[in-house]
Design an enzyme around this catalytic site. Structure first.
Site, PDB file in Angstrom:
ATOM      1  N   ASN A 219     -30.203 -29.835 -47.535  1.00 23.38           N
ATOM      2  CA  ASN A 219     -30.013 -31.202 -48.039  1.00 23.38           C
ATOM      3  C   ASN A 219     -31.356 -31.885 -48.184  1.00 23.38           C
ATOM      4  O   ASN A 219     -32.399 -31.278 -47.949  1.00 23.38           O
ATOM      5  CB  ASN A 219     -29.067 -31.975 -47.116  1.00 23.38           C
ATOM      6  N   ASP A 287     -23.020 -29.458 -42.712  1.00 26.34           N
ATOM      7  CA  ASP A 287     -21.684 -29.401 -42.110  1.00 26.34           C
ATOM      8  C   ASP A 287     -21.103 -27.993 -42.163  1.00 26.34           C
ATOM      9  O   ASP A 287     -20.292 -27.628 -41.335  1.00 26.34           O
ATOM     10  CB  ASP A 287     -20.749 -30.369 -42.838  1.00 26.34           C
ATOM     11  N   LYS A 297     -30.155  -9.545 -51.702  1.00 23.51           N
ATOM     12  CA  LYS A 297     -30.026 -10.613 -52.706  1.00 23.51           C
ATOM     13  C   LYS A 297     -28.769 -10.390 -53.559  1.00 23.51           C
ATOM     14  O   LYS A 297     -28.546  -9.282 -54.060  1.00 23.51           O
ATOM     15  CB  LYS A 297     -31.270 -10.609 -53.596  1.00 23.51           C
ATOM     16  N   PRO A 314     -21.110 -25.957 -35.891  1.00 24.92           N
ATOM     17  CA  PRO A 314     -20.836 -26.712 -34.668  1.00 24.92           C
ATOM     18  C   PRO A 314     -21.391 -28.124 -34.811  1.00 24.92           C
ATOM     19  O   PRO A 314     -22.398 -28.324 -35.495  1.00 24.92           O
ATOM     20  CB  PRO A 314     -21.605 -25.942 -33.594  1.00 24.92           C
ATOM     21  N   ASP A 315     -20.747 -29.089 -34.206  1.00 24.96           N
ATOM     22  CA  ASP A 315     -21.265 -30.459 -34.221  1.00 24.96           C
ATOM     23  C   ASP A 315     -22.170 -30.629 -33.006  1.00 24.96           C
ATOM     24  O   ASP A 315     -21.703 -30.716 -31.871  1.00 24.96           O
ATOM     25  CB  ASP A 315     -20.114 -31.466 -34.210  1.00 24.96           C
ATOM     26  N   ILE A 316     -23.467 -30.660 -33.267  1.00 29.10           N
ATOM     27  CA  ILE A 316     -24.454 -30.690 -32.168  1.00 29.10           C
ATOM     28  C   ILE A 316     -24.324 -31.994 -31.383  1.00 29.10           C
ATOM     29  O   ILE A 316     -24.301 -32.004 -30.153  1.00 29.10           O
ATOM     30  CB  ILE A 316     -25.885 -30.544 -32.738  1.00 29.10           C
ATOM     31  N   LYS A 352     -17.592 -38.963 -32.131  1.00 29.76           N
ATOM     32  CA  LYS A 352     -18.577 -38.028 -31.565  1.00 29.76           C
ATOM     33  C   LYS A 352     -18.837 -38.293 -30.091  1.00 29.76           C
ATOM     34  O   LYS A 352     -19.445 -37.470 -29.412  1.00 29.76           O
ATOM     35  CB  LYS A 352     -19.882 -38.123 -32.343  1.00 29.76           C
TER      36      LYS A 352
HETATM   37  N1  CTP Z   1     -24.460 -34.010 -36.570  1.00 24.74           N
HETATM   38  C1  CTP Z   1     -24.631 -32.953 -35.701  1.00 24.74           C
HETATM   39  N2  CTP Z   1     -24.084 -31.746 -36.011  1.00 24.74           N
HETATM   40  C2  CTP Z   1     -23.378 -31.577 -37.142  1.00 24.74           C
HETATM   41  C3  CTP Z   1     -23.197 -32.659 -38.034  1.00 24.74           C
HETATM   42  C4  CTP Z   1     -23.773 -33.875 -37.719  1.00 24.74           C
HETATM   43  O1  CTP Z   1     -25.274 -33.116 -34.665  1.00 24.74           O
HETATM   44  N3  CTP Z   1     -22.868 -30.396 -37.397  1.00 24.74           N
HETATM   45  C5  CTP Z   1     -25.020 -35.324 -36.185  1.00 24.74           C
HETATM   46  C6  CTP Z   1     -26.136 -35.822 -37.052  1.00 24.74           C
HETATM   47  O2  CTP Z   1     -27.393 -35.414 -36.544  1.00 24.74           O
HETATM   48  C7  CTP Z   1     -25.953 -37.321 -36.937  1.00 24.74           C
HETATM   49  C8  CTP Z   1     -24.457 -37.483 -36.784  1.00 24.74           C
HETATM   50  O3  CTP Z   1     -23.980 -36.241 -36.302  1.00 24.74           O
HETATM   51  O4  CTP Z   1     -26.539 -37.839 -35.778  1.00 24.74           O
HETATM   52  C9  CTP Z   1     -23.704 -37.858 -38.022  1.00 24.74           C
HETATM   53  O5  CTP Z   1     -24.058 -37.033 -39.082  1.00 24.74           O
HETATM   54  P1  CTP Z   1     -23.384 -37.227 -40.486  1.00 24.74           P
HETATM   55  O6  CTP Z   1     -23.829 -36.132 -41.386  1.00 24.74           O
HETATM   56  O7  CTP Z   1     -23.540 -38.636 -40.936  1.00 24.74           O
HETATM   57  O8  CTP Z   1     -21.857 -37.064 -40.081  1.00 24.74           O
HETATM   58  P2  CTP Z   1     -20.842 -35.919 -40.226  1.00 24.74           P
HETATM   59  O9  CTP Z   1     -20.269 -35.629 -38.889  1.00 24.74           O
HETATM   60  O10 CTP Z   1     -21.433 -34.777 -40.940  1.00 24.74           O
HETATM   61  O11 CTP Z   1     -19.732 -36.652 -41.069  1.00 24.74           O
HETATM   62  P3  CTP Z   1     -19.587 -36.809 -42.673  1.00 24.74           P
HETATM   63  O12 CTP Z   1     -20.470 -35.759 -43.287  1.00 24.74           O
HETATM   64  O13 CTP Z   1     -18.154 -36.561 -42.887  1.00 24.74           O
HETATM   65  O14 CTP Z   1     -19.999 -38.202 -42.986  1.00 24.74           O
END
Ligand code: CTP
Length: 408
Positions: A219, A287, A297, A314-316, A352
């Site tokens: 991104n 995500d 490749k 995983p959501d860190i 979160k």
């Molecule tokens: N974050 C994380 N791990 C992920 C996704 C997000 O730690 N896999 C953290 C980001 O570093 C940030 C917060 O979660 O502090 C929100 O990130 P954001 O991208 O705005 O939210 P998402 O959970 O991805 O929600 P969405 O994309 O649906 O807005």
């Protein structure tokens, strides 16, 4: 008197014009002895009392004397110099310098530097007693002290006593040892390093999720905001680990940067560096990642483009926020939104489980830019709007809020 070491701390000394300027030389000697690095700036009036040669010899650096000197600007521009310092000290601070600073005048090197700095300024006034007691000078000092914000102005002295002009009263510049003690108090004491002894983990930048050995999903995050936050926390004394995705930024000095690529690598490094007191998760974590990364490749095929199967990363932040022994005392997330900032940010905060969330409107020129407009939402319902300002300023505000939180 405090005897804190100033090792590694940087002081910019502005020497104004007055008989007390000779004491500035002793101050430089004391600063160097306590480990500080000192750069000096001598006003034309100051140069009537001490020579640039003395200051250069004692500081070990060239002395800056004029605003428009190409050779000086190529070494370190005056704006850069004002940021280089951890503290700017004006000794002696004349009535003229104080008046300029109080009124935002910038017509020479000293006043421009005082206006450009983003660091605390310590003034050691020195002037005739009548001048010091004049309501104009008192009003200027009060005005400077009253400026709100993180980078305030502190004043040491003046002392009372017999003056060079033969009069008696307040106006003598504080003794170098007293100025040193004030500097130590500001830099090494709880005021200057309120996060000393605290550990912080900061994530920054994008993640890169491979598709095959040459392609990937990522991104537009530049990492600038996260790097600025890591730097601001370190400036306040925290021991910072910066877990960074691929960005084109140099590692800030004084902290531990760890390079990662994917979200899973980022998560592993964050977990490895817990427990910590503070976690700021500013990375733009992808995500999703590609399920089944190709080992070679992927070639164009007659059947059309390949379809990519995605699985969720995983959501860190959510992981770090989980209650438990290693949960940092303060967990801060970011919410990058293009609409409904408050509702989305608050929903994210509770989903979160973090304590604060920095709501970031990314609909307008944020990625890669130097400026940012954010709102800090807290679990207790608070909202602090910080209009567009530099990412460094946003970071310093956040770091100051974090320091206040721990002070309380
Ligand atoms: N974050 C994380 N791990 C992920 C996704 C997000 O730690 N896999 C953290 C980001 O570093 C940030 C917060 O979660 O502090 C929100 O990130 P954001 O991208 O705005 O939210 P998402 O959970 O991805 O929600 P969405 O994309 O649906 O807005």
């Amino acid at each position: 008197m405090t005897t804190a070491s100033l090792s590694g701390r940087k002081v910019l000394l502005i020497v104004g014009g007055g008989i007390a300027a000779y004491k500035a030389l002793e101050l430089v000697r004391l600063l160097k002895k306590s480990g500080a690095e000192v750069m000096s700036l001598l006003t034309p009036a100051g140069a009537e009392f001490v020579t640039p040669m003395s200051l250069a010899a004692l500081t070990g650096h060239p002395v800056r004397q004029a605003l428009f000197m190409p050779e000086d600007e190529t070494a370190m521009g005056h704006i850069e110099l004002s940021r280089w310092a951890d503290l700017v000290v004006v000794a002696p601070a004349t009535a003229g310098l104080i008046a300029k600073a109080a009124n935002g005048l910038a017509d020479d090197l000293a006043s421009t530097t005082l206006l450009a700095t983003d660091k605390k300024v310590l003034l050691a006034p020195a002037m005739n007693v009548r001048m010091w007691l004049h309501p104009a000078v008192q009003a200027n000092v009060a005005r400077l002290k009253g400026f709100d914000g993180f980078h305030g102005v502190a004043v040491v002295g003046p002392d009372e006593g017999e003056m060079a002009c033969g009069e008696f009263g307040p106006g003598r510049m504080a003794e170098p040892a007293a100025i040193l003690a004030a500097i130590q108090g500001l830099l090494a004491g709880p005021d200057g390093r309120p996060l000393a002894g605290r550990r912080a983990v900061v994530t920054a930048g994008p993640t890169f999720e491979p598709i095959d050995p040459v392609r990937g999903l990522t991104n537009r995050s530049s990492g600038k905001q996260g790097y600025a936050i890591a730097t601001a926390l370190a400036e306040l004394g925290a021991e910072v680990t910066l877990v960074s995705g691929p960005v084109a930024l140099d590692a800030p000095v004084g902290l531990n940067r760890i390079w990662v690529e994917s979200a899973r690598e980022m998560q592993a490094e964050v977990q490895k560096h817990l427990p910590a007191d503070i976690a700021v998760m500013s990375a733009a974590v992808a995500d999703w990642r590609v399920d089944g990364v190709a080992s070679g490749k992927i070639k164009k095929a007659p059947g059309g483009p390949p379809s990519l199967a995605l699985i969720e990363n995983p959501d860190i932040l959510a992981g770090v926020s989980k209650p438990g022994k290693s949960r940092p005392k303060l967990v801060i997330g970011f919410a990058a939104e293009t609409s409904d900032l408050e509702a989305n940010a608050r929903a994210k905060l509770s989903r979160k489980g973090c304590d604060w969330i920095v709501g970031n409107d990314v609909s307008d020129d944020v990625f890669g830019a130097d400026g940012n407009a954010v709102t800090l939402f807290t679990k207790d319902g608070g909202a602090d709007v910080w209009p567009r300002q530099s990412k460094t300023e946003v970071a310093r505000k956040l770091a100051a809020r974090i320091a206040d939180h721990f002070k309380a």
